[in-house]
Design an enzyme around this catalytic site. Structure first.
Site, PDB file in Angstrom:
ATOM      1  N   ASP A   1      -3.918  35.998  23.153  1.00 24.31           N
ATOM      2  CA  ASP A   1      -4.227  37.326  23.553  1.00 24.31           C
ATOM      3  C   ASP A   1      -3.186  37.962  24.370  1.00 24.31           C
ATOM      4  OD1 ASP A   1      -5.343  39.696  24.468  1.00 24.31           O
ATOM      5  OD2 ASP A   1      -6.671  38.856  26.056  1.00 24.31           O
TER       6      ASP A   1
ATOM      7  N   ASN B   1      -2.619  41.403  25.308  1.00 19.62           N
ATOM      8  CA  ASN B   1      -2.935  42.416  26.077  1.00 19.62           C
ATOM      9  C   ASN B   1      -4.259  42.411  27.151  1.00 19.62           C
ATOM     10  OD1 ASN B   1      -5.003  42.532  24.163  1.00 19.62           O
ATOM     11  ND2 ASN B   1      -4.692  44.746  23.650  1.00 19.62           N
TER      12      ASN B   1
ATOM     13  N   ASP C   1      -7.154  41.832  26.868  1.00 19.87           N
ATOM     14  CA  ASP C   1      -8.458  42.198  26.410  1.00 19.87           C
ATOM     15  C   ASP C   1      -9.737  41.147  25.935  1.00 19.87           C
ATOM     16  OD1 ASP C   1      -7.709  41.677  23.930  1.00 19.87           O
ATOM     17  OD2 ASP C   1      -8.022  43.820  23.110  1.00 19.87           O
TER      18      ASP C   1
ATOM     19  N   ASP D   1      -4.726  38.523  19.143  1.00 20.04           N
ATOM     20  CA  ASP D   1      -4.264  39.337  18.440  1.00 20.04           C
ATOM     21  C   ASP D   1      -2.819  38.930  17.834  1.00 20.04           C
ATOM     22  OD1 ASP D   1      -2.321  40.023  20.717  1.00 20.04           O
ATOM     23  OD2 ASP D   1      -4.013  40.783  21.712  1.00 20.04           O
TER      24      ASP D   1
ATOM     25  N   ASP E   1      -6.300  34.834   4.773  1.00 22.37           N
ATOM     26  CA  ASP E   1      -7.706  34.588   4.288  1.00 22.37           C
ATOM     27  C   ASP E   1      -7.953  35.779   3.087  1.00 22.37           C
ATOM     28  OD1 ASP E   1     -10.213  33.111   4.279  1.00 22.37           O
ATOM     29  OD2 ASP E   1      -9.750  32.539   6.113  1.00 22.37           O
TER      30      ASP E   1
ATOM     31  N   ASP F   1     -11.860  32.310   0.440  1.00 23.12           N
ATOM     32  CA  ASP F   1     -13.210  31.975   1.135  1.00 23.12           C
ATOM     33  C   ASP F   1     -14.138  31.746   0.037  1.00 23.12           C
ATOM     34  OD1 ASP F   1     -14.615  32.048   3.693  1.00 23.12           O
ATOM     35  OD2 ASP F   1     -15.648  33.899   2.937  1.00 23.12           O
TER      36      ASP F   1
ATOM     37  N   GLU G   1     -11.423  27.467  -0.560  1.00 18.62           N
ATOM     38  CA  GLU G   1     -12.621  26.754   0.172  1.00 18.62           C
ATOM     39  C   GLU G   1     -13.531  26.641  -0.707  1.00 18.62           C
ATOM     40  OE1 GLU G   1     -15.564  27.599   3.879  1.00 18.62           O
ATOM     41  OE2 GLU G   1     -15.402  29.015   2.378  1.00 18.62           O
TER      42      GLU G   1
ATOM     43  N   HIS H   1     -12.690  26.591  11.750  1.00 21.30           N
ATOM     44  CA  HIS H   1     -13.312  27.369  12.651  1.00 21.30           C
ATOM     45  C   HIS H   1     -14.826  27.416  12.215  1.00 21.30           C
ATOM     46  CE1 HIS H   1     -12.912  29.114   8.781  1.00 21.30           C
ATOM     47  NE2 HIS H   1     -13.700  30.283   8.931  1.00 21.30           N
ATOM     48  N   ASP H   2     -15.213  26.544  11.375  1.00 19.93           N
ATOM     49  CA  ASP H   2     -16.674  26.448  11.111  1.00 19.93           C
ATOM     50  C   ASP H   2     -17.443  24.917  11.520  1.00 19.93           C
ATOM     51  OD1 ASP H   2     -16.778  28.972   9.699  1.00 19.93           O
ATOM     52  OD2 ASP H   2     -16.057  27.955   7.888  1.00 19.93           O
TER      53      ASP H   2
HETATM   54  O1  ISL Z   1     -22.055  26.230   2.662  1.00 23.17           O
HETATM   55  C1  ISL Z   1     -22.448  26.288   3.873  1.00 23.17           C
HETATM   56  C2  ISL Z   1     -23.198  25.313   4.003  1.00 23.17           C
HETATM   57  O2  ISL Z   1     -23.565  24.176   3.353  1.00 23.17           O
HETATM   58  C3  ISL Z   1     -21.511  26.908   4.511  1.00 23.17           C
HETATM   59  O3  ISL Z   1     -20.857  26.079   5.779  1.00 23.17           O
HETATM   60  C4  ISL Z   1     -20.460  27.698   4.120  1.00 23.17           C
HETATM   61  O4  ISL Z   1     -19.722  26.987   3.404  1.00 23.17           O
HETATM   62  C5  ISL Z   1     -19.552  28.223   4.898  1.00 23.17           C
HETATM   63  O5  ISL Z   1     -20.057  28.629   6.166  1.00 23.17           O
HETATM   64  C6  ISL Z   1     -18.473  29.040   4.427  1.00 23.17           C
HETATM   65  O6  ISL Z   1     -17.648  29.484   5.210  1.00 23.17           O
HETATM   66  C7  ISL Z   1     -16.963  30.626   4.992  1.00 23.17           C
HETATM   67  O7  ISL Z   1     -17.309  31.720   4.508  1.00 23.17           O
HETATM   68  C8  ISL Z   1     -18.255  32.362   5.690  1.00 23.17           C
HETATM   69  C9  ISL Z   1     -17.695  32.256   7.022  1.00 23.17           C
HETATM   70  O8  ISL Z   1     -18.578  32.761   7.771  1.00 23.17           O
HETATM   71  C10 ISL Z   1     -17.075  31.103   7.514  1.00 23.17           C
HETATM   72  O9  ISL Z   1     -16.387  31.350   8.612  1.00 23.17           O
HETATM   73  C11 ISL Z   1     -16.084  31.044   6.266  1.00 23.17           C
HETATM   74  O10 ISL Z   1     -15.086  29.767   6.447  1.00 23.17           O
HETATM   75  C12 ISL Z   1     -18.863  33.747   5.057  1.00 23.17           C
HETATM   76  O11 ISL Z   1     -17.691  34.216   4.785  1.00 23.17           O
HETATM   77 CA    CA Z   2      -5.845  41.299  22.571  1.00 27.00          CA
END
Ligand code: ISL
Ligand code: CA
Length: 608
Positions: A107, A109, A111, A115, A184, A283, A341, A412-413
């Protein structure tokens, strides 16, 4: 003649087709059953018909019809893998990638929201770690129902992240450092605030109406469920109509069967490539082609997978066609890199999606190694690394030279892999380094998730109010219908994506940089070793002592240039002699290796 499967086909015929094998393996994995079950000579010769009779209590006719319909989709597909061709060298096979989730990276600034200026300020840091390429999670204009994975405008930057000028500065700063940047690409769905959707919803004769899936109906048009709880259908009261949304209630699925939509996407991709990005992470790209007429999901498959309807879109009838189209019309003219993905895709179909000659995707993220067999992300259990070993051996041995793997544990998931394996804080740093060694010495492109190089672990959430992620909050509310708050929170805590969405603690980095034993310095060394030694990138891999429990070892070599990598996957000492012919210890997460045993989570790279 296409090879259609019928109810008279044998299990082995199913298992011999790429999709058939992936589907069977997935079912077994989900049930936590070994695939030895199907390779067993007796079972191999079962006809589907026999299986249907034997299992008629559990599997109805519709199950077999659904399965055969899916499997026959690929009947005309010609396999072109040529396993022995030499590898084509290219930058993205040699690069070490780093995923930035911008909101919680840096970050600039105050907030409290990461960014673009923050990212620019950390490029020197990334360069010092040895990173070659960055993957940026979405920075497009978005109402942030799903942190930017719900895009309102593909041509605008999210206000909180900065401006288009900032983004252009980022591209030139990256290039000035001789690095690459991919972004992405979220094109399975848009935000419900995207102008296409707003138009489409309010004006039935709009040309955008067919960009989405609209249905008039008393009840949800089919039984598909959303990945973020409840029905996959969103009801629009004012217009008295439903639209399809596989993720949040503000993410609406796009209809790729419409050629105008595909052209608009191709235009948009080319616009970003023109700006100078080097490629994309796509994605949930395997979800873009849906079975025509959106048939109901089979309940047996739905219950097994935890989501209803998946068999109608995880590997849809036009998937190969649409990927080939974006590859040839958008990516190829710019030599752009693409990593898809692809949740739900197995090893055999991954080869079809990434075989060089087929021109679809360069590589994909597969997910079957992220949980142990029979487990899901929200189960609270200790991950056994012996399964990771088995998976990595299998996938490495299955991948031919004309396909290329991506290697990752964190994103991130998902909760942090280190935390899934052990909660012992004394051992976690050793484990973090072990995972680093494996990721950087196998064949495939490593994707390091921000903070992984700092040894970051899960967060200590104590209350649901601390969680922000739409998936966690929806699931929590759903769970409350069947369990109490404590039990529901425990489940969420095991799997919440918020574990990976904590701010990077930049204040501790200076200390880590000066500490010779830090995970950060270990990453730097491992990356440098990989770069200095081509066999670690393009070399052959030969796994040894595969049956020795808790021991994972392999050679990487080109001709006489040979490396030996060995790891103790357990928290106990493991009897193991120093390898003969070892010339030099290049890296180890303990001071000095013992002659006769390996320490908990010890990992070593030897030059032979
Ligand atoms: O398929 C799933 C469960 O078996 C989910 O894990 C799915 O594959 C996953 O959430 C997909 O992720 C991507 O698309 C999502 C987003 O929320 C995620 O952050 C992204 O990585 C929708 O855009
Ligand atoms: Ca910021």
């Amino acid at each position: 003649m296409p090879n259609y499967l019928t109810i008279n086909s044998k299990i082995k015929d199913v298992y011999n087709s790429p999709l058939g094998r992936d589907v069977v393996d997935k079912i077994l994995l989900q049930m936590g059953v070994s695939n030895k079950f199907v390779t067993n000579i007796f079972v191999r010769n079962f006809r589907l018909k026999t299986l249907a009779i034997l299992l008629k209590k559990h599997l109805d006719k519709d199950f077999f019809d659904t399965l055969l319909n899916l499997l026959n989709q690929d009947a005309n597909l010609v396999l072109t893998n040529s396993p022995n061709q030499p590898i084509t060298p290219i930058w993205w096979k040699e690069a070490v990638f780093y995923q930035i989730y911008p909101r919680c990276f840096c970050d600039s600034n105050a907030d409290k929201i990461g960014d673009i200026a923050g990212i620019i300020s950390k490029l020197d840091y990334l360069k010092s770690v040895g990173i070659d390429a960055i993957w940026l999670s979405p920075i497009y204009d978005s109402p942030n129902d799903d942190n930017g994975y719900d895009i309102r405008n593909y041509y605008k930057i999210m206000q909180e992240m900065g401006t288009m000028e900032d983004f252009e500065l980022l591209i030139s700063a990256v290039k000035a450092k001789n690095m690459k940047i991919i972004i992405d690409l979220v094109v399975n769905h848009t935000s419900d605030e995207h102008e296409w959707f707003v138009e489409a919803l309010n004006n039935p004769s709009s040309k955008y109406r067919d960009y989405y899936f609209f249905r008039e109906s008393e009840t949800p048009p089919n039984n598909w469920t959303s990945f973020f709880s409840g029905s996959a259908w969103i009801y629009h009261e004012k217009q008295n109509i439903w639209s399809l949304g596989l993720f949040s209630k503000k993410q609406v699925d796009l209809n790729w069967d419409n050629p105008n939509l595909r052209n608009d996407i191709i235009k948009m991709i080319s616009w970003w490539l023109q700006k100078g990005v080097d490629g994309f992470r796509l994605d949930v790209i395997n979800y873009i082609s849906k079975q025509p007429n959106l048939p109901n999901g089979n309940p047996v498959i739905g219950n097994l997978m935890g989501f209803f309807g998946v068999e109608n879109y995880f590997y849809g009838p036009n998937l190969h066609k649409y990927l080939h189209e974006i590859k040839t019309k958008a990516f190829e003219p710019f030599n752009a890199f693409s990593v898809g993905e692809t949740p739900g895709i197995g090893i055999q179909t991954a080869k079809l999606l990434t075989a060089e000659q087929r021109k679809e995707l360069d590589t994909v993220f597969l997910f079957d190694h992220l949980e142990n067999p029979g487990k899901t992300r929200f189960d609270d259990y200790k991950y056994d690394l012996n399964y990771l070993k088995k998976y990595l051996i299998n996938v490495s041995e299955e991948y031919p030279n004309d396909c290329w793997l991506s290697l990752f544990y964190d994103n991130h998931d998902n909760p942090r892999m280190v935390s899934k394996v052990t909660d012992n804080p004394k051992l976690q740093p050793y484990l973090a380094k072990l995972l680093c060694v494996i990721q950087l010495t196998l064949r495939g492109t490593p994707f390091i998730y921000q903070g992984q190089e700092l040894g970051m672990t899960n967060q200590n959430f104590t209350d649901i109010s601390q969680l922000k992620d739409v998936e966690s909050i929806n699931l929590y509310n759903e769970l409350l219908q069947t369990m109490d708050e404590t039990a529901a929170f425990a489940r969420i805590l095991a799997g919440t994506r918020d574990h990976a969405r904590a701010m990077i603690p930049w204040e501790i980095v200076a200390t880590l940089e000066t500490d010779e034993t830090s995970t950060l310095n270990f990453y730097k060394k491992a990356i440098a070793i990989r770069k200095q030694n081509k066999p670690l990138i393009y070399g052959e891999t030969s796994f040894v002592k595969k049956a020795k429990k808790n021991y994972f070892a392999y050679y990487r070599f080109i001709d006489n240039a040979k490396f030996f990598i060995e790891s103790n996957l357990s928290e106990q000492k493991l009897t193991s002699k120093i390898p003969q012919n070892s010339q030099k210890l290049l890296l180890c997460n303990y001071k000095t290796p013992n002659e006769n045993y390996m320490q908990p989570y010890e990992s070593r790279i030897w030059q032979m």
